[in-house]
Scaffold this motif. Structure first.
Motif, PDB file in Angstrom:
ATOM      1  N   MET A   1       0.823  -0.999  -0.069  1.00 10.68           N
ATOM      2  CA  MET A   1      -0.066  -0.028   0.239  1.00 10.68           C
ATOM      3  C   MET A   1       1.050   1.300  -0.032  1.00 10.68           C
ATOM      4  SD  MET A   1      -3.327  -0.155   2.451  1.00 10.68           S
ATOM      5  CE  MET A   1      -3.062  -1.722   3.052  1.00 10.68           C
ATOM      6  N   ARG A   2       0.589   1.975  -0.946  1.00 10.61           N
ATOM      7  CA  ARG A   2       1.451   3.482  -0.898  1.00 10.61           C
ATOM      8  C   ARG A   2       0.834   4.348   0.107  1.00 10.61           C
ATOM      9  NH1 ARG A   2       5.920   2.829  -4.847  1.00 10.61           N
ATOM     10  NH2 ARG A   2       5.393   0.779  -5.160  1.00 10.61           N
ATOM     11  N   LEU A   3       1.494   5.038   0.281  1.00 12.05           N
ATOM     12  CA  LEU A   3       1.327   6.240   1.275  1.00 12.05           C
ATOM     13  C   LEU A   3       0.587   7.512   0.354  1.00 12.05           C
ATOM     14  CD1 LEU A   3       4.459   6.834   3.615  1.00 12.05           C
ATOM     15  CD2 LEU A   3       2.183   6.301   4.380  1.00 12.05           C
ATOM     16  N   PRO A   4      -0.350   8.071   0.966  1.00 17.53           N
ATOM     17  CA  PRO A   4      -0.960   9.271   0.028  1.00 17.53           C
ATOM     18  C   PRO A   4       0.244  10.374   0.116  1.00 17.53           C
ATOM     19  CG  PRO A   4      -1.784   9.285   2.367  1.00 17.53           C
ATOM     20  CD  PRO A   4      -0.985   8.020   2.254  1.00 17.53           C
ATOM     21  N   LYS A   5       0.013  11.242  -0.868  1.00 22.59           N
ATOM     22  CA  LYS A   5       0.873  12.401  -1.113  1.00 22.59           C
ATOM     23  C   LYS A   5       0.800  13.424   0.042  1.00 22.59           C
ATOM     24  CE  LYS A   5       2.076  11.714  -5.708  1.00 22.59           C
ATOM     25  NZ  LYS A   5       2.083  12.157  -6.969  1.00 22.59           N
ATOM     26  N   GLY A  33       6.352   7.085  13.726  1.00 23.16           N
ATOM     27  CA  GLY A  33       5.794   6.799  12.559  1.00 23.16           C
ATOM     28  C   GLY A  33       4.886   5.320  12.694  1.00 23.16           C
ATOM     29  N   LEU A  37       1.763   5.953  10.169  1.00 21.73           N
ATOM     30  CA  LEU A  37       1.861   5.590   8.731  1.00 21.73           C
ATOM     31  C   LEU A  37       1.289   4.512   8.284  1.00 21.73           C
ATOM     32  CD1 LEU A  37       5.845   6.128   8.363  1.00 21.73           C
ATOM     33  CD2 LEU A  37       3.931   7.466   7.664  1.00 21.73           C
ATOM     34  N   PRO A  38       0.835   3.379   9.079  1.00 17.30           N
ATOM     35  CA  PRO A  38      -0.190   2.487   8.525  1.00 17.30           C
ATOM     36  C   PRO A  38      -1.467   3.320   8.540  1.00 17.30           C
ATOM     37  CG  PRO A  38       1.153   1.568  10.240  1.00 17.30           C
ATOM     38  CD  PRO A  38       1.699   2.721  10.130  1.00 17.30           C
ATOM     39  N   LYS A  41      -1.586   4.860   5.145  1.00 13.84           N
ATOM     40  CA  LYS A  41      -1.534   3.755   4.006  1.00 13.84           C
ATOM     41  C   LYS A  41      -3.054   3.511   3.976  1.00 13.84           C
ATOM     42  CE  LYS A  41       3.125   2.039   4.303  1.00 13.84           C
ATOM     43  NZ  LYS A  41       4.091   0.850   4.156  1.00 13.84           N
ATOM     44  N   GLN A  42      -3.789   3.346   4.902  1.00 11.28           N
ATOM     45  CA  GLN A  42      -5.124   2.721   4.975  1.00 11.28           C
ATOM     46  C   GLN A  42      -6.080   4.077   4.585  1.00 11.28           C
ATOM     47  OE1 GLN A  42      -5.145   1.024   8.866  1.00 11.28           O
ATOM     48  NE2 GLN A  42      -5.217  -1.013   7.705  1.00 11.28           N
TER      49      GLN A  42
END
Ligand SMILES: Cc1cc2nc3c(=O)[nH]c(=O)nc-3n(C[C@H](O)[C@H](O)[C@H](O)COP(=O)(O)OP(=O)(O)OC[C@H]3O[C@@H](n4cnc5c(N)ncnc54)[C@H](O)[C@@H]3O)c2cc1C
Ligand code: SF4
Ligand code: FES
Ligand code: FES
Lengths: 330, 152
Positions: A1-5, A33, A37-38, A41-42
């Motif tokens: 899963m990518r992180l949002p910008k 983080g 960060l998870p 990602k979600q």
């Protein structure tokens, strides 16, 4: 899963944190983080700015002096706290709680400031964006009008399950919060929590936690944190209990008892403390304190753990943590 | 906006242009071309992405690449020297501690950080040291053996 910008900011000192938080609406702080960060990602949080505070060395310190007590910078890692000699010796419950969080890697990354500031969790909320999109309605935690856990509930019931807060409550810790004006405010850790699942702590968007302070416990004080989880590592607690007991002249002079993973925040159990204070501690008395804990907590079912099991477990953990603390406090 | 960053991986400098939302794991695998570190859960719960930063085992999937600037990053690619496997790697091979191999780079990096900090760990300490790494082939006994032998 990518992180949002997002846009990335890196303050160099404490003052810069406040000015960046004030200047940029829709910003979040990132320390270790490991919690945020998870969630990004979600797509549970999608901030415009991410403020990484980990370059501020001053906030990583663990300082102890007999007279001054223990001061933990908010960026002190859980691993360093759990291995610190004065913490192990004088604030045992905290060393045990920090040492039981998640896994070695997550303890190397995770900070105490982040640990006390994590949000409540729920199986309908901590899921991927696609998963959540599959439901036609939003729940309270995302600004909707219902709760999927308990139909008819008027409020979010998500579970708070950080490990260190009950230990910090039992030990009488204080939190230093820096607000929008740069002014520092010191509060008891208990008052850091709202006991509302929708937003579990009192932090405003422009606030941050600078440090945590615990006074040196009086002679004859010992403490203990016990956690029960499905696996010995990685998992959040099914329940956790901390006890801090001061014994003097054969009697309990002071007691701090608190639990986690039973509701909307870490819970101090004054009723159980009162059973002990002023009395000489016997096995019978400890059973009574555990009964008081059992009476006080009202957990909800969480994933595959029933409310019934959790309540019984709290009774057992409170009993054992008092026993373990007392076996040393003489 | 992309930024030019310099990362120090296994003693060598790598310069690459990245967006701030890229994780260290993505940049190692996709920009630098080191695919040894694996992506399992990508949410911090499996340890397949474990790398060592400044002596500590951490999760590359929950580390922003920008955060890792100026730090010493060690990945599984950095262990073998002059064509010779690191003792941990050799012992994993010799003791059958590798089944499908997916968890292996992460487990070895956790073990390396453990042995660097505590060269003579007990079996319990070894188990704790790798407790953040899942092996879905469940070959834990042999993994622990391989680490024990390396520590001897
Ligand atoms: C697989 C897995 C298992 C886990 N198991 C456990 C567990 O067993 N027990 C447990 O307690 N936790 C667990 N966690 C959660 C997390 O790893 C820890 O709580 C950790 O201590 C969080 O700290 P952090 O520095 O990484 O927080 P971050 O993710 O950096 O921040 C967490 C939150 O706090 C805010 N924040 C951070 N620092 C500050 C500050 N100084 N001032 C104000 N706000 C701040 C952030 O904005 C964010 O909202 C787990 C996480 C994962 C991924
Ligand atoms: S407890 Fe209810 S309102 Fe809260 S996150 Fe879960 S489903 Fe949503
Ligand atoms: S991929 Fe990083 S912990 Fe699973
Ligand atoms: S060897 Fe297959 S996951 Fe560990």
């Amino acid at each position: 899963m990518r992180l949002p910008k997002f846009e990335y900011l890196e303050p160099k000192n404490v003052k810069e944190i406040t000015s960046l938080l004030k200047k940029n609406e829709d910003a979040i702080l990132i320390a270790g983080g490991t919690d945020i960060l998870p969630k990004m990602k979600q797509r549970i949080v999608t901030p415009k700015y991410v403020i990484n505070i980990t370059k501020i060395e001053d906030l990583k310190k663990i300082e102890f002096a007999e007279k001054k007590g223990l001061t933990l910078g908010s960026l002190a890692t859980l691993d360093n706290i759990s291995k610190s000699k004065p913490v192990i010796e004088k604030f045992t419950a905290l060393a045990q709680a920090a040492g039981r969080v998640a896994s070695p890697q997550l303890r190397n990354m995770g900070t105490i400031g982040g640990n006390i500031s994590i949000e409540s969790m729920c199986m309908y909320f901590n899921q991927s964006h696609e998963w959540r999109k599959g439901r036609p309605h939003l729940c309270f935690k995302l600004g909707g009008d219902r709760c999927f856990v308990a139909k008819g509930s008027k409020d979010c019931l998500a579970l708070f399950q950080a490990d260190t807060p009950p230990a910090l409550i039992a030990l009488g810790a204080q939190v230093t919060i820096v607000g929008a004006t740069g002014k520092e405010k010191i509060i008891n850790i208990e008052d850091f929590y709202t006991q509302k699942s929708k937003k579990v702590n009192i932090l405003k968007p422009t606030d941050f936690v600078k440090q945590i302070h615990i006074p040196t416990p009086p002679k004859g004080t010992k403490s203990c944190y016990l956690k029960m989880a499905q696996r010995a590592a990685i998992d959040y607690p099914i329940a956790g209990a901390a006890a801090c007991i001061t014994v003097s002249g054969g009697k309990c002079k002071n007691a701090g008892i608190a639990v986690t993973a039973v509701g909307s925040g870490p819970l101090r159990l004054k009723e159980a403390e009162e059973v002990l204070i002023g009395n000489s501690i016997t096995d019978e008395l400890i059973e009574k304190a555990a009964d008081a804990a059992y009476e006080k907590v009202r957990p909800m079912p969480h994933f595959n753990i029933s409310a019934w099991y959790k309540r019984k477990l709290i009774r057992v953990l409170v009993k054992r943590s008092i026993k373990q603390a007392c076996s040393k406090a003489k | 906006m992309k930024q030019l960053v310099e990362l120090k991986v296994n003693g060598e400098s790598y310069e690459t242009a990245i967006d701030p939302h890229r994780t260290l794991l993505e940049v190692l695998r996709e920009n630098i071309g080191m695919t040894g570190s694996k992506e399992g859960c990508d949410l911090g719960a499996c340890g397949a992405c474990t790398v060592v930063i400044d002596g500590k085992a951490v999760l590359a999937c929950l580390t922003l690449a920008l955060e890792a600037r100026g730090k010493e990053i060690t990945t599984i690619e950095g262990l073998a020297k002059d064509g010779k496997l690191h003792p941990l790697q050799q012992n994993f091979v010799d003791h059958g501690a590798i089944q499908c191999g997916f968890c292996t780079p992460g487990v070895i990096m956790s073990a390396k950080a453990l042995l660097d900090e505590n060269p003579k760990p007990t079996q319990v300490e070894i188990k704790r040291g790798i407790s953040g790494n899942l092996c879905r082939c469940t070959g834990y006994t042999k993994i622990v053996e391989a680490i024990e032998v390396t520590a001897k």
